[in-house]
Design a protein around this motif. Structure first.
Motif: not given
Length: 200
Positions: A64-87
């Motif tokens: 369970e300790a390895k249950w994580w998603w790798q997120l690069g810098v681009k994936s951490q960029q702020a939203a540009r609208s109020d309808h952007e989501w991650y799944a």
């Protein structure tokens, strides 16, 4: 070793199938389109709201300790609208017909969660100071941080700026955001994003 392209494809098609059950007409974008894997429009109601979804898929590990998603810098960029989501999708590589675990998170909340996860990892008890120095480009988000977003398909269609923030609410003083926080507009400091973290 699992084929990462097949994992990605399985996660995206899973999300599309659930969106359809919730009344969203979903379509996969072309490979290489930045920030968005799925575009969807609400088929019911007069407004026909539209959303953008970026999908991150992993195969569940036995640990369970390895249950994580790798997120690069681009994936951490702020939203540009109020309808952007991650799944964030977790597939079971053994029970292939098992229902994937899915976490539906506003994009700005992901940026905050990535920072929290990275700082927690750097300051994990028992790890000597200076041993974990990688930058935010190696940030990861674990199920412990996004647990309350699991199966929150009902949030889609609402403004992400009004979505309640479910990541850990308190960040210890030793983990306060450094001035080198990657996004130019930090969701941690933007009251309109709905991400408000208290500090001790």
């Amino acid at each position: 070793m699992a084929d990462t392209k097949m994992t990605k494809s399985a996660g995206e098609h899973w999300v599309c199938s659930v969106l359809a059950r919730y009344g969203w007409g979903a379509a996969l974008t072309r490979d290489g389109l930045e920030r968005t894997d799925i575009l969807a429009v609400q088929t019911g109601g007069p407004e026909r709201k539209a959303i953008e979804v970026q999908v991150k898929s992993i195969n569940r590990s036995k640990q369970e300790a390895k249950w994580w998603w790798q997120l690069g810098v681009k994936s951490q960029q702020a939203a540009r609208s109020d309808h952007e989501w991650y799944a964030l999708v977790m597939l079971d590589p053994v029970q292939l017909t098992a229902v994937p675990r899915t976490f539906i998170v506003p994009r700005d909340h992901i940026a905050a969660a990535a920072w929290i996860g990275h700082r927690n990892w750097q300051n994990e008890p028992g790890v000597p100071a200076g041993r974990r120095n990688p930058g935010m480009e190696h940030a990861r988000v674990g199920t412990d941080i996004v647990a309350d977003y699991e199966d929150r398909w009902d949030l889609l269609g609402t403004s992400t700026k009004k979505s309640p923030h479910h990541a850990p609410a308190v960040v210890p003083r030793t983990r306060c955001r450094p001035e080198s926080w990657p996004p130019r507009r930090s969701p941690l400091d933007d009251e309109t994003s709905g991400v408000v973290l208290s500090r001790q």
